[in-house]
Structures are given as C-alpha cells and as structure tokens.
Design an enzyme around this catalytic site. Structure first.
Site, PDB file in Angstrom:
ATOM      1  CG  MET A  63      -7.809 -31.304  14.592  1.00 61.65           C
ATOM      2  SD  MET A  63      -6.051 -30.939  14.443  1.00 61.65           S
ATOM      3  CE  MET A  63      -6.038 -29.139  14.392  1.00 61.65           C
ATOM      4  CG  ASP A 118       0.285 -28.442  10.993  1.00 60.60           C
ATOM      5  OD1 ASP A 118      -0.449 -29.414  11.281  1.00 60.60           O
ATOM      6  OD2 ASP A 118       0.817 -27.713  11.852  1.00 60.60           O
ATOM      7  CG  MET A 137      -5.176 -30.489   8.329  1.00 60.78           C
ATOM      8  SD  MET A 137      -4.567 -29.078   9.261  1.00 60.78           S
ATOM      9  CE  MET A 137      -2.797 -29.373   9.154  1.00 60.78           C
ATOM     10  CG  ASP A 175      -2.328 -29.921  15.945  1.00 67.05           C
ATOM     11  OD1 ASP A 175      -1.894 -28.809  16.273  1.00 67.05           O
ATOM     12  OD2 ASP A 175      -2.224 -30.389  14.792  1.00 67.05           O
ATOM     13  CB  SER A 186       3.248 -27.161  14.388  1.00 69.63           C
ATOM     14  OG  SER A 186       2.809 -26.712  13.118  1.00 69.63           O
ATOM     15  CG  HIS A 203      -2.156 -32.646  10.997  1.00 71.73           C
ATOM     16  ND1 HIS A 203      -2.466 -31.588  11.830  1.00 71.73           N
ATOM     17  CD2 HIS A 203      -3.352 -33.137  10.567  1.00 71.73           C
ATOM     18  CE1 HIS A 203      -3.779 -31.451  11.898  1.00 71.73           C
ATOM     19  NE2 HIS A 203      -4.338 -32.366  11.129  1.00 71.73           N
ATOM     20  CG  MET A 208      -2.704 -26.657   6.279  1.00 67.93           C
ATOM     21  SD  MET A 208      -2.934 -25.113   7.145  1.00 67.93           S
ATOM     22  CE  MET A 208      -2.606 -25.612   8.835  1.00 67.93           C
ATOM     23  CG  HIS A 244       2.675 -31.477  13.893  1.00 66.34           C
ATOM     24  ND1 HIS A 244       1.973 -32.648  14.092  1.00 66.34           N
ATOM     25  CD2 HIS A 244       1.757 -30.583  13.435  1.00 66.34           C
ATOM     26  CE1 HIS A 244       0.700 -32.468  13.794  1.00 66.34           C
ATOM     27  NE2 HIS A 244       0.545 -31.210  13.381  1.00 66.34           N
TER      28      HIS A 244
HETATM   29  C1  DX5 Z   1      -3.670 -26.246  12.820  1.00 65.72           C
HETATM   30  C2  DX5 Z   1      -2.420 -27.095  12.875  1.00 65.72           C
HETATM   31  C3  DX5 Z   1      -1.621 -26.987  14.143  1.00 65.72           C
HETATM   32  C4  DX5 Z   1      -1.068 -25.636  14.432  1.00 65.72           C
HETATM   33  C5  DX5 Z   1      -0.756 -25.548  15.897  1.00 65.72           C
HETATM   34  O1  DX5 Z   1      -4.404 -26.619  11.708  1.00 65.72           O
HETATM   35  O2  DX5 Z   1      -2.766 -28.455  12.711  1.00 65.72           O
HETATM   36  O3  DX5 Z   1      -0.568 -27.927  14.118  1.00 65.72           O
HETATM   37  O4  DX5 Z   1       0.057 -25.343  13.734  1.00 65.72           O
HETATM   38  O5  DX5 Z   1      -0.291 -24.273  16.141  1.00 65.72           O
HETATM   39  P1  DX5 Z   1      -0.516 -23.538  17.523  1.00 65.72           P
HETATM   40  O6  DX5 Z   1       0.296 -24.273  18.529  1.00 65.72           O
HETATM   41  O7  DX5 Z   1      -0.028 -22.160  17.253  1.00 65.72           O
HETATM   42  O8  DX5 Z   1      -1.988 -23.597  17.819  1.00 65.72           O
HETATM   43 ZN    ZN Z   2      -1.248 -30.115  12.993  1.00 63.57          ZN
END
Ligand code: DX5
Ligand code: ZN
Length: 219
Positions: free
Chosen positions: A138, A36, A69, A176, A9, A67, A38, A34
């Site tokens: 998650m 993320d 969010m 994840d 990620s 991903h 947000m 990956h």
């Molecule tokens: C959290 C993300 C994850 C996160 C994972 O909302 O979706 O992808 O980056 O990071 P680690 O491996 O540090 O938990």
């Molecule tokens: Zn993620």
C-alpha cells in the site's frame, strides 16, 4: 522483460453503471480488475460485497483481483472465491491466523496475497513467502481512492523486490495507491510489476488513453 500488469480499481468507477465501466476498462487494455472491499470497520469506508463480484464476473474474462480491507477475513474470502474471484489479497492485521487464511484462500481455488500497509514492516513476509503469489504494497493508507502516493513506499518496494528475488519464487509485487503517469515508471524501477490505479484511469475522459499512457511509461 517484465510482464507489467495494470489493474484498474473500480473504487473510482461510476457505480450507477458498474458493468459498463468494467467492460470499458477491459476493452481499454486492463490486465485485471481490482475490487476494493471495505467494511467500515477495518477501514473507514464501505464498498462491495461478494454479490457485486458475482455480478461483475460474467462481464469480463479478466482476472478479478479482490483486495480485502475487511475483518474477519476467512469466511468472506471463501464467499468471494465462490463469487468468481481469481486473486484474493488481505491485510495480516485483519486476521488472527495468517497462515490459515492463506490456506483457506488457496483451498477455495484462488491465488493468495499479503497486503502491507504504509507503517507495517515487511517482516510479516518471512514465514509466508513460500506460499503466497502476490505481495501488495500500500502506497497510501487504505480506505479511499484519490490519495497522494507516499514517497517512503519506494524504499519498501525495493526491499520487497529483493526479498522476492532471494526467495526464488514467482511472486507478483503489486503497488496500490496514488499511481499515475508521472510516477509509474519510478515505481516499476523500484521493483513493482503490477499497478493498481483508480482515479488516474476512471478520472480520465478516455480510459484507453489513460491505460495506454500508463503502459507507455513502462516501455
Ligand atoms: C485504497 C484502495 C486503492 C485505491 C487506489 O484503499 O486499495 O485500490 O482505489 O485508488 P487511486 O489510484 O485513486 O489511489
Ligand atoms: Zn486496493
């Protein structure tokens, strides 16, 4: 023999040199990247938009695993597809019409997946399993990297693996949050085949060593 995938990620990457970071994990043995996304609304953090995805696209041939969010999902998903995403996963809580969102993602040429939060029941999979390509469980609350793996996730992973098996379809079970060299084997044993990892890879001084260590645990 399960074809396990490691998905670093980039949330935990050094953003001042994002391109080099993507290239480095790709060379170090990553199976996908990956991303993320947000929005400071669905989750309390703000990260990447489609323009960042577009700039990463020429750097690697690996699948870009987006991903989301963020809300609303539909238009954003289309923008990420145009920006080179290969897989788009979203939270059913973030969209009004889950079936329509899946259709929109697939019509944009991407694989679609549903993300299940720690307190979300897996019942939301009942009417979508015949369409989706990925279930993302998650194992932390979404929003931040570096959180601790929630132990109750094992039970959910096992349940989802069973449901996928019963469906008879080829659906990837991705997990994840809080994955590291200590717990990845148990997570795989519970039924996961794809592992997102942020801090355990980007927090290491040697990305190749970090990914090799994760893969070693899966042998
Ligand atoms: C959290 C993300 C994850 C996160 C994972 O909302 O979706 O992808 O980056 O990071 P680690 O491996 O540090 O938990
Ligand atoms: Zn993620």
């Amino acid at each position: 023999m399960v074809n396990y995938k490691i998905a670093p990620s980039i949330l935990s990457a050094d953003f001042s040199k994002l391109g080099e970071e993507v290239d480095a994990v790709a060379r170090a043995g990553a199976d996908m990247i990956h991303i993320d996304v947000m929005d400071n609304h669905y989750v309390p953090n703000l990260t990447f938009g489609p323009m960042v995805c577009k700039s990463i696209r020429p750097i690697t041939t690996l699948p870009l695993d987006v991903h989301l969010m963020a809300t609303p999902v539909d238009r954003l998903a289309q923008e990420f597809a145009k920006a080179g995403a290969n897989v788009i996963t979203f939270h059913p809580e973030a969209t009004d019409h889950v079936d329509r969102t899946i259709q929109i993602i697939q019509d944009s040429g991407c694989k679609a997946g549903i993300v299940i939060n720690p307190a979300t029941s897996i019942g939301c999979l009942d009417w979508v399993l015949d369409k989706i390509s990925v279930v993302l469980i998650m194992s932390v609350n979404p929003g931040f990297g570096g959180q601790e793996f929630i132990q109750g996730s094992y039970r959910k992973i096992k349940q989802v693996r069973k449901v996928i098996q019963e469906s008879g379809r080829e659906i990837s079970l991705q997990v994840d949050g809080g994955i590291n060299g200590e717990n990845i084997r148990a997570i795989a044993k519970a039924g996961a085949d794809s592992f997102v990892s942020g801090s355990a890879i980007f927090g290491a001084s040697n990305y190749h060593g970090a990914i090799a260590n994760l893969k070693q645990q899966l042998l």
